[in-house]
Design an enzyme around this catalytic site. Structure first.
Site, PDB file in Angstrom:
ATOM      1  N   TYR A  53       0.829  -1.213   0.000  1.00 32.46           N
ATOM      2  CA  TYR A  53       0.000   0.000   0.000  1.00 32.46           C
ATOM      3  C   TYR A  53       0.864   1.265   0.000  1.00 32.46           C
ATOM      4  O   TYR A  53       0.417   2.326  -0.401  1.00 32.46           O
ATOM      5  CB  TYR A  53      -0.935   0.039   1.222  1.00 32.46           C
ATOM      6  CG  TYR A  53      -1.999  -1.032   1.229  1.00 32.46           C
ATOM      7  CD1 TYR A  53      -2.266  -1.807   0.100  1.00 32.46           C
ATOM      8  CD2 TYR A  53      -2.747  -1.283   2.375  1.00 32.46           C
ATOM      9  CE1 TYR A  53      -3.239  -2.791   0.120  1.00 32.46           C
ATOM     10  CE2 TYR A  53      -3.726  -2.269   2.397  1.00 32.46           C
ATOM     11  CZ  TYR A  53      -3.959  -3.020   1.271  1.00 32.46           C
ATOM     12  OH  TYR A  53      -4.924  -4.001   1.296  1.00 32.46           O
ATOM     13  N   LYS A  92       3.721 -15.238   2.500  1.00 28.29           N
ATOM     14  CA  LYS A  92       3.645 -16.001   1.251  1.00 28.29           C
ATOM     15  C   LYS A  92       5.091 -16.261   0.837  1.00 28.29           C
ATOM     16  O   LYS A  92       5.563 -15.857  -0.240  1.00 28.29           O
ATOM     17  CB  LYS A  92       2.871 -15.172   0.209  1.00 28.29           C
ATOM     18  CG  LYS A  92       2.488 -15.908  -1.041  1.00 28.29           C
ATOM     19  CD  LYS A  92       1.387 -16.932  -0.830  1.00 28.29           C
ATOM     20  CE  LYS A  92       1.085 -17.657  -2.124  1.00 28.29           C
ATOM     21  NZ  LYS A  92       0.279 -18.867  -1.941  1.00 28.29           N
ATOM     22  N   ASP A 108      -2.860 -17.947   2.027  1.00 31.12           N
ATOM     23  CA  ASP A 108      -4.036 -18.629   1.468  1.00 31.12           C
ATOM     24  C   ASP A 108      -4.560 -19.685   2.441  1.00 31.12           C
ATOM     25  O   ASP A 108      -5.775 -19.827   2.649  1.00 31.12           O
ATOM     26  CB  ASP A 108      -3.730 -19.236   0.083  1.00 31.12           C
ATOM     27  CG  ASP A 108      -2.337 -19.845  -0.015  1.00 31.12           C
ATOM     28  OD1 ASP A 108      -1.571 -19.740   0.962  1.00 31.12           O
ATOM     29  OD2 ASP A 108      -2.017 -20.425  -1.064  1.00 31.12           O
ATOM     30  N   ASP A 119      -5.143  -6.612   6.170  1.00 35.10           N
ATOM     31  CA  ASP A 119      -6.362  -5.904   5.776  1.00 35.10           C
ATOM     32  C   ASP A 119      -7.451  -6.925   5.455  1.00 35.10           C
ATOM     33  O   ASP A 119      -8.587  -6.857   5.945  1.00 35.10           O
ATOM     34  CB  ASP A 119      -6.026  -5.050   4.532  1.00 35.10           C
ATOM     35  CG  ASP A 119      -7.131  -4.082   4.180  1.00 35.10           C
ATOM     36  OD1 ASP A 119      -8.121  -4.013   4.925  1.00 35.10           O
ATOM     37  OD2 ASP A 119      -7.012  -3.396   3.143  1.00 35.10           O
ATOM     38  N   ASP A 156     -10.657  -8.456   8.159  1.00 33.07           N
ATOM     39  CA  ASP A 156     -12.067  -8.353   7.779  1.00 33.07           C
ATOM     40  C   ASP A 156     -12.739  -9.725   7.819  1.00 33.07           C
ATOM     41  O   ASP A 156     -13.876  -9.864   8.267  1.00 33.07           O
ATOM     42  CB  ASP A 156     -12.213  -7.760   6.366  1.00 33.07           C
ATOM     43  CG  ASP A 156     -12.415  -6.253   6.421  1.00 33.07           C
ATOM     44  OD1 ASP A 156     -12.133  -5.668   7.492  1.00 33.07           O
ATOM     45  OD2 ASP A 156     -12.855  -5.663   5.417  1.00 33.07           O
TER      46      ASP A 156
END
Ligand code: NAD
Length: 355
Positions: free
Chosen positions: A142, A189, A221, A245, A249
């Site tokens: 980001y 990852k 994942d 992020d 959620d």
């Protein structure tokens, strides 16, 4: 102790939920003998209406001078037509960046009395969910360079992390785990990304300083899958910015009650901004039906993380649990049962703290 708090109620249901959270704060201060000093400021759409900008300098300055910030929520349909840079939600980014808040804490917990709210109820996996997402907030993709090719047909976003950035967030996660069930799951990852391989290396090194904490690494994942399959396995989930992020959620949704979830955005020195994870809920604003518990639980996080007042924080969380056990429900968690108002829920919590 003197608690100096900048209060940014914001828009929509912001003012009503913050009102109840402040009543809880006053009740705690009265019972435990602390002095509360509040500095109320505008940010979001309400600030745009008065100052022509969503984050006025004086608000940022007031937040900087306080020990902690309590935030309600910002935004709403009235300001949806504004250009991106002027939108109320920008105030959040401005506050996080302007205050140097690199660590985002998002506990997701299913309260015993609310197990029926979780969408996982049919497989009984909701029982025992009590996890904390520790998300890096000011680095990663980001904040890397965002570029578009001259012909507009290709684009690049750079994901970058330094060892120092990984180390400081990893320490926050391990410190957090020490006060919980002493288990950190670090998400990455590393089979694909170089930043993840650095992340894993540094997290392993930090783990040496915390021999009592069990560490395991999990690909992002798989973490997304495990959060739905067996969420009770997690204690602290440590993540970089984008993975956090998404996973925070997901974690909040499996609890089934968005009105219950608090959050903190912190610096290493204990300064923090505390807010519910939900937005300004314009659909129910002004009706007195919103759930103030996420904001009240944010106050508990403030007491614990900024002021080191764990008995006071425990008192707030215990009072919330008791109010729920005694049957108090706002509309969002009432199901087909009867619901109480925002103010009645706030009162129920205050009464149980004062006892
Ligand atoms: P939202 O979280 O405001 O609302 C989603 C749904 O959950 C709505 O049906 C709402 O009524 C309900 N809800 C949310 N909080 C509740 C509570 N405390 N009690 C009972 N019900 C509750 O998300 P949205 O509708 O996507 O966004 C509304 C506005 O809020 C937008 O302007 C958005 O940009 C802004 N927003 C702000 C923040 C923030 O300030 N941190 C976060 C998310 C969205």
């Amino acid at each position: 102790m003197k608690l100096r708090i900048a209060v940014v109620a914001g828009d929509g249901i912001g003012p009503e939920i913050v009102t109840e959270a402040l009543k809880v704060m006053e009740t705690v201060c009265k019972r435990f003998g602390h002095l509360l000093s509040l500095d109320r400021r505008l940010a979001g759409g309400c600030a745009y209406d008065v100052f022509g900008q969503c984050l006025p300098d004086e608000t940022l300055e007031a937040c900087r001078s306080a020990d902690a910030v309590l935030l309600g929520a910002v935004g709403g349909p009235r300001w949806d037509g504004l250009p991106g840079a002027e939108r109320p939600e920008r105030a959040l980014l401005g506050l996080r960046a302007g205050l140097g808040l690199f660590c985002n804490l998002r506990p997701a917990k299913v309260w015993k009395a609310l197990e029926g709210c979780s969408p996982l109820k049919e497989t009984h996996t909701a029982s025992g969910i009590d996890l904390l997402v520790v998300r890096e907030l000011t680095g990663g993709i980001y904040f890397g360079e965002h570029r578009r090719s001259a012909d507009g047909r290709a684009a690049t976003d750079v994901m970058a992390y330094s060892a120092a950035e990984v180390e400081r967030i990893a320490r926050m996660a391990f410190d957090g785990a020490m006060g919980r069930r002493r288990k950190v799951t670090s998400v990455d990852k590393a089979n694909v990304l170089e930043t993840s391989r650095l992340w894993r290396e540094i997290v392993d090194a930090v783990a040496h300083d915390y021999p009592e904490v069990e560490l395991n690494h999990m690909y992002v994942d798989n973490a997304a899958m495990q959060l739905v399959r067996a969420p009770a396995q997690f204690d602290v989930l440590l993540t970089e910015n984008m993975f956090g992020d998404i996973l925070s959620d997901e974690a909040s949704q499996i609890t089934g009650s968005i009105g219950m979830l608090p959050s903190a955005s912190m610096r290493a020195d204990g300064f923090g901004m505390y807010e519910p994870i939900h937005g300004s809920a314009p659909d129910i604003a002004g009706k007195g039906v919103s759930n103030p518990l996420a904001t009240i639980l944010s106050v508990a996080m403030m007491l614990r993380h900024t002021f080191g007042l764990s008995a006071e924080a425990d008192a707030v969380e215990r009072a919330v649990g008791q109010a729920l056990d005694d049957g108090f429900r706002t509309a969002d968690i009432a199901g087909s049962g009867s619901a109480v108002s925002t103010a009645a829920m706030g009162r129920a919590v205050c009464d149980r703290i004062a006892r």
